[in-house]
Design a protein around this motif. Structure first.
Motif, PDB file in Angstrom:
ATOM      1  N   LEU A   1      14.041   5.589 -14.989  1.00  0.00           N
ATOM      2  CA  LEU A   1      12.806   5.385 -14.232  1.00  0.00           C
ATOM      3  C   LEU A   1      12.517   6.554 -13.309  1.00  0.00           C
ATOM      4  CD1 LEU A   1      13.257   1.624 -13.275  1.00  0.00           C
ATOM      5  CD2 LEU A   1      11.575   2.550 -14.887  1.00  0.00           C
ATOM      6  N   SER A   2      11.246   6.927 -13.234  1.00  0.00           N
ATOM      7  CA  SER A   2      10.806   7.995 -12.338  1.00  0.00           C
ATOM      8  C   SER A   2       9.953   7.415 -11.215  1.00  0.00           C
ATOM      9  CB  SER A   2       9.988   9.033 -13.114  1.00  0.00           C
ATOM     10  OG  SER A   2       8.757   8.455 -13.560  1.00  0.00           O
ATOM     11  N   SER A   3       9.738   8.216 -10.196  1.00  0.00           N
ATOM     12  CA  SER A   3       8.876   7.782  -9.092  1.00  0.00           C
ATOM     13  C   SER A   3       7.467   7.489  -9.570  1.00  0.00           C
ATOM     14  CB  SER A   3       8.848   8.859  -8.000  1.00  0.00           C
ATOM     15  OG  SER A   3      10.106   8.983  -7.384  1.00  0.00           O
TER      16      SER A   3
ATOM     17  N   ALA B   1      17.625   3.536  -4.318  1.00  0.00           N
ATOM     18  CA  ALA B   1      17.150   2.250  -4.851  1.00  0.00           C
ATOM     19  C   ALA B   1      17.848   1.919  -6.171  1.00  0.00           C
ATOM     20  CB  ALA B   1      15.639   2.299  -5.050  1.00  0.00           C
ATOM     21  N   LYS B   2      18.002   2.919  -7.027  1.00  0.00           N
ATOM     22  CA  LYS B   2      18.691   2.701  -8.301  1.00  0.00           C
ATOM     23  C   LYS B   2      20.147   2.333  -8.065  1.00  0.00           C
ATOM     24  CE  LYS B   2      15.918   5.894 -11.137  1.00  0.00           C
ATOM     25  NZ  LYS B   2      15.969   7.128 -11.947  1.00  0.00           N
ATOM     26  N   ARG B   3      20.784   3.049  -7.167  1.00  0.00           N
ATOM     27  CA  ARG B   3      22.208   2.805  -6.880  1.00  0.00           C
ATOM     28  C   ARG B   3      22.421   1.372  -6.383  1.00  0.00           C
ATOM     29  NH1 ARG B   3      22.808   7.043  -4.084  1.00  0.00           N
ATOM     30  NH2 ARG B   3      22.429   6.130  -2.024  1.00  0.00           N
ATOM     31  N   GLN B   4      21.530   0.894  -5.520  1.00  0.00           N
ATOM     32  CA  GLN B   4      21.669  -0.448  -4.978  1.00  0.00           C
ATOM     33  C   GLN B   4      21.475  -1.512  -6.060  1.00  0.00           C
ATOM     34  OE1 GLN B   4      19.445  -1.266  -1.430  1.00  0.00           O
ATOM     35  NE2 GLN B   4      19.806  -3.464  -1.510  1.00  0.00           N
ATOM     36  N   LEU B   5      20.439  -1.373  -6.869  1.00  0.00           N
ATOM     37  CA  LEU B   5      20.172  -2.366  -7.911  1.00  0.00           C
ATOM     38  C   LEU B   5      21.292  -2.381  -8.942  1.00  0.00           C
ATOM     39  CD1 LEU B   5      18.427  -4.461  -9.272  1.00  0.00           C
ATOM     40  CD2 LEU B   5      17.072  -2.630 -10.306  1.00  0.00           C
ATOM     41  N   GLN B   6      21.758  -1.229  -9.342  1.00  0.00           N
ATOM     42  CA  GLN B   6      22.828  -1.189 -10.335  1.00  0.00           C
ATOM     43  C   GLN B   6      24.122  -1.791  -9.794  1.00  0.00           C
ATOM     44  OE1 GLN B   6      22.531   3.043 -11.178  1.00  0.00           O
ATOM     45  NE2 GLN B   6      21.507   2.644 -13.133  1.00  0.00           N
ATOM     46  N   GLY B   7      24.384  -1.589  -8.523  1.00  0.00           N
ATOM     47  CA  GLY B   7      25.553  -2.208  -7.910  1.00  0.00           C
ATOM     48  C   GLY B   7      25.436  -3.722  -7.869  1.00  0.00           C
ATOM     49  N   GLN B   8      24.252  -4.198  -7.549  1.00  0.00           N
ATOM     50  CA  GLN B   8      24.029  -5.655  -7.525  1.00  0.00           C
ATOM     51  C   GLN B   8      24.223  -6.254  -8.912  1.00  0.00           C
ATOM     52  OE1 GLN B   8      20.069  -5.653  -5.986  1.00  0.00           O
ATOM     53  NE2 GLN B   8      20.701  -5.678  -3.838  1.00  0.00           N
ATOM     54  N   LEU B   9      23.723  -5.556  -9.937  1.00  0.00           N
ATOM     55  CA  LEU B   9      23.859  -6.046 -11.304  1.00  0.00           C
ATOM     56  C   LEU B   9      25.323  -6.087 -11.741  1.00  0.00           C
ATOM     57  CD1 LEU B   9      20.861  -4.216 -12.988  1.00  0.00           C
ATOM     58  CD2 LEU B   9      21.137  -6.685 -12.764  1.00  0.00           C
TER      59      LEU B   9
ATOM     60  N   PRO C   1      12.929  11.760  -4.165  1.00  0.00           N
ATOM     61  CA  PRO C   1      14.132  11.715  -5.014  1.00  0.00           C
ATOM     62  C   PRO C   1      15.294  10.986  -4.347  1.00  0.00           C
ATOM     63  CG  PRO C   1      13.115  13.881  -5.150  1.00  0.00           C
ATOM     64  CD  PRO C   1      12.377  13.135  -4.079  1.00  0.00           C
ATOM     65  N   THR C   2      15.437  11.163  -3.038  1.00  0.00           N
ATOM     66  CA  THR C   2      16.522  10.498  -2.311  1.00  0.00           C
ATOM     67  C   THR C   2      16.307   8.996  -2.271  1.00  0.00           C
ATOM     68  OG1 THR C   2      16.876  12.454  -0.929  1.00  0.00           O
ATOM     69  CG2 THR C   2      17.746  10.357  -0.110  1.00  0.00           C
ATOM     70  N   GLN C   3      15.073   8.567  -2.012  1.00  0.00           N
ATOM     71  CA  GLN C   3      14.761   7.138  -1.973  1.00  0.00           C
ATOM     72  C   GLN C   3      14.948   6.494  -3.341  1.00  0.00           C
ATOM     73  OE1 GLN C   3      10.735   7.596  -0.475  1.00  0.00           O
ATOM     74  NE2 GLN C   3      11.303   6.675   1.513  1.00  0.00           N
ATOM     75  N   LEU C   4      14.498   7.183  -4.378  1.00  0.00           N
ATOM     76  CA  LEU C   4      14.617   6.642  -5.732  1.00  0.00           C
ATOM     77  C   LEU C   4      16.087   6.492  -6.128  1.00  0.00           C
ATOM     78  CD1 LEU C   4      13.213   5.764  -8.352  1.00  0.00           C
ATOM     79  CD2 LEU C   4      13.276   8.166  -9.088  1.00  0.00           C
ATOM     80  N   ALA C   5      16.886   7.512  -5.845  1.00  0.00           N
ATOM     81  CA  ALA C   5      18.311   7.458  -6.188  1.00  0.00           C
ATOM     82  C   ALA C   5      19.008   6.318  -5.448  1.00  0.00           C
ATOM     83  CB  ALA C   5      18.978   8.796  -5.864  1.00  0.00           C
TER      84      ALA C   5
ATOM     85  N   ASP D   1       0.822  -1.212   0.000  1.00  0.00           N
ATOM     86  CA  ASP D   1       0.000   0.000   0.000  1.00  0.00           C
ATOM     87  C   ASP D   1       0.855   1.259   0.000  1.00  0.00           C
ATOM     88  OD1 ASP D   1      -2.343  -1.439  -0.051  1.00  0.00           O
ATOM     89  OD2 ASP D   1      -2.678  -1.347   2.116  1.00  0.00           O
ATOM     90  N   LYS D   2       1.961   1.240   0.728  1.00  0.00           N
ATOM     91  CA  LYS D   2       2.845   2.407   0.771  1.00  0.00           C
ATOM     92  C   LYS D   2       3.350   2.751  -0.623  1.00  0.00           C
ATOM     93  CE  LYS D   2       4.772   1.711   5.450  1.00  0.00           C
ATOM     94  NZ  LYS D   2       6.003   1.329   6.185  1.00  0.00           N
ATOM     95  N   LEU D   3       3.738   1.743  -1.373  1.00  0.00           N
ATOM     96  CA  LEU D   3       4.255   1.990  -2.714  1.00  0.00           C
ATOM     97  C   LEU D   3       3.158   2.419  -3.677  1.00  0.00           C
ATOM     98  CD1 LEU D   3       6.741  -1.001  -2.917  1.00  0.00           C
ATOM     99  CD2 LEU D   3       7.344   1.421  -2.861  1.00  0.00           C
ATOM    100  N   MET D   4       1.922   1.983  -3.416  1.00  0.00           N
ATOM    101  CA  MET D   4       0.803   2.407  -4.243  1.00  0.00           C
ATOM    102  C   MET D   4       0.389   3.840  -3.955  1.00  0.00           C
ATOM    103  SD  MET D   4      -1.615  -1.005  -4.051  1.00  0.00           S
ATOM    104  CE  MET D   4      -2.985  -0.178  -4.871  1.00  0.00           C
TER     105      MET D   4
END
Length: 411
Positions: free
Chosen positions: A387-389, A342-350, A336-340, A327-330
């Motif tokens: 990707l945007s919020s 999240a992207k940084r973490q996923l790209q590092g994992q990849l 902007p800080t959370q999105l950045a 529900d929180k994500l919906m």
């Protein structure tokens, strides 16, 4: 950008080659033949054929096949998925021609002797029995069968013991003659081998044969888009722990919205201990040992799901906590800080995951088999960057709505 060599042989086989300075070669043959290609009465046959493909050709016995690669210090293996079967090996570059020859011989020249069929039946049945004793794995298959009821994508990859014990050499030959053909395969190689050597070795080993046109896969679109009946399924399995899975159909591999789901999935229940579901269920409340979410994209559909195991008395509380995170994500877009972050973490994992050359070879092979496109890490990073919020919130509102979620509970 990753620089591949790609070409098609006269026999129709597509080839993708990633040059490397490494003296270890990862190579294999990816066949577009998986669970979804099984006809009625063939459940589990794709996986059974994978096993039998190692059991003898006109040139080699089963023991000779094993020793051909392992005797050189190499490794050979295979796996079956819903849409493909992949045979692959790792070996020193100086033995690459040998590996190519063995792979081509087993995929295109296996004889599936009845004596080996009878022995391997029991091996596969033992695998099925072991799998059925593992509810944390079994629940994934049953859940997918619920979501894709009436379609081969819902089949259990292993099939049933009763079904497997009925299969014969003729069944294996019939299935593989339909799909184990050069024009339905991709040969892939990562390593220090030149393109001409690869092409010459493959042309020598694989003949062009006239075969009937490939059967068209059953379209998932023929099924109802959404389940309108019951969405909660409870199975009494007498397990000490309750096993819970919830989710919905999602996006095909060609759908651009899958990138937003990819990032959302990592935020919710990816491998990081800081995933929202792990924080909510384990770190704050101590209700589970592990919780994760996953997504898979097929050629024409997909699936997203959450899995956790917990004490039976805590199932409802865990489900409420999962619902709260969805529900929180919906309801609220990421800052902007959370999105950045999240992207940084996923790209590092990849980036770290791509450092595994064997896994990367398997990934680019399957991508090329199904899409005809080269897998490029920088392109994936670019998709994530764009990707945007609002992109994430739109997908969350579409997929995470309570009336769309199906839940399966083992207790």
């Amino acid at each position: 950008m990753t620089k591949y060599n790609t070409f098609t042989l006269d026999n129709g086989m597509r080839v993708i080659h990633l040059p490397s300075d490494s003296q270890v070669v990862y190579c294999g043959i990816a066949v577009k033949a998986g669970t979804r290609h099984e006809r009625s009465g063939e459940e589990g046959l794709a996986h059974f054929c994978e096993h039998l493909t190692f059991k003898g050709t006109q040139k080699m016995s089963a023991v000779q096949i094993i020793n051909a690669i392992e005797g050189l210090g190499g490794e050979m293996n295979a796996f079956t998925n819903k849409e493909d079967t992949v045979f692959y090996c790792a070996i020193q570059a100086k033995h690459a021609k040998k590996a190519i020859g063995v792979l081509c011989d087993i995929v295109f020249g296996s004889t599936y002797p009845q004596t080996e069929v009878e022995k391997e039946r029991e091996v596969v049945c033992d695998e099925i029995d072991s799998y059925e004793d593992t509810p944390a794995e079994l629940i994934y298959d049953e859940f997918e069968n619920i979501l894709f009821e009436g379609h081969p994508l819902g089949h259990n990859i292993l099939g049933t013991s009763e079904q497997v014990r009925q299969y014969t050499s003729e069944d294996a030959q019939r299935f593989t003659s339909r799909y184990y053909r050069p024009d339905n395969c991709v040969f892939f190689l990562s390593g220090n081998i030149d393109r001409k050597t690869i092409a010459a070795s493959l042309n020598k080993m694989v003949e062009k044969k006239d075969r009937p046109e490939l059967q068209k896969e059953q379209d998932v679109a023929a099924l109802a888009n959404e389940r309108t009946e019951e969405r909660l399924f409870i199975r009494q399995r007498g397990t000490h722990q309750a096993h819970v899975m919830l989710g919905t159909r999602a996006f095909a591999g060609s759908d651009p919205r899958r990138w937003a789901l990819y990032l959302l999935n990592n935020i919710l229940g990816g491998p990081g201990l800081n995933s929202r579901l792990n924080i909510a269920l384990r770190e704050r409340n101590g209700l589970v040992y592990s919780v994760d979410s996953s997504m898979v994209s097929y050629s024409d559909t997909g699936m997203w799901s959450v899995y956790f195991g917990c004490d039976p008395a805590d199932v409802k509380r865990c489900l409420r906590l999962v619902r709260r995170e969805l529900d929180k994500l919906m309801q609220k877009p990421l800052s902007p800080t959370q999105l950045a972050a999240a992207k940084r973490q996923l790209q590092g994992q990849l980036a770290i995951a791509s450092d595994s050359r064997e896994q990367f070879a398997l990934d680019f092979a399957k991508n090329y088999l199904h899409t005809g496109k080269e897998r490029d890490l920088s392109d994936i990073m670019r998709h994530i960057d764009t990707l945007s919020s609002s992109d994430l919130q739109d997908v969350a509102q579409l997929l995470f709505a309570e009336d769309r979620i199906t839940t399966l509970i083992y207790q």
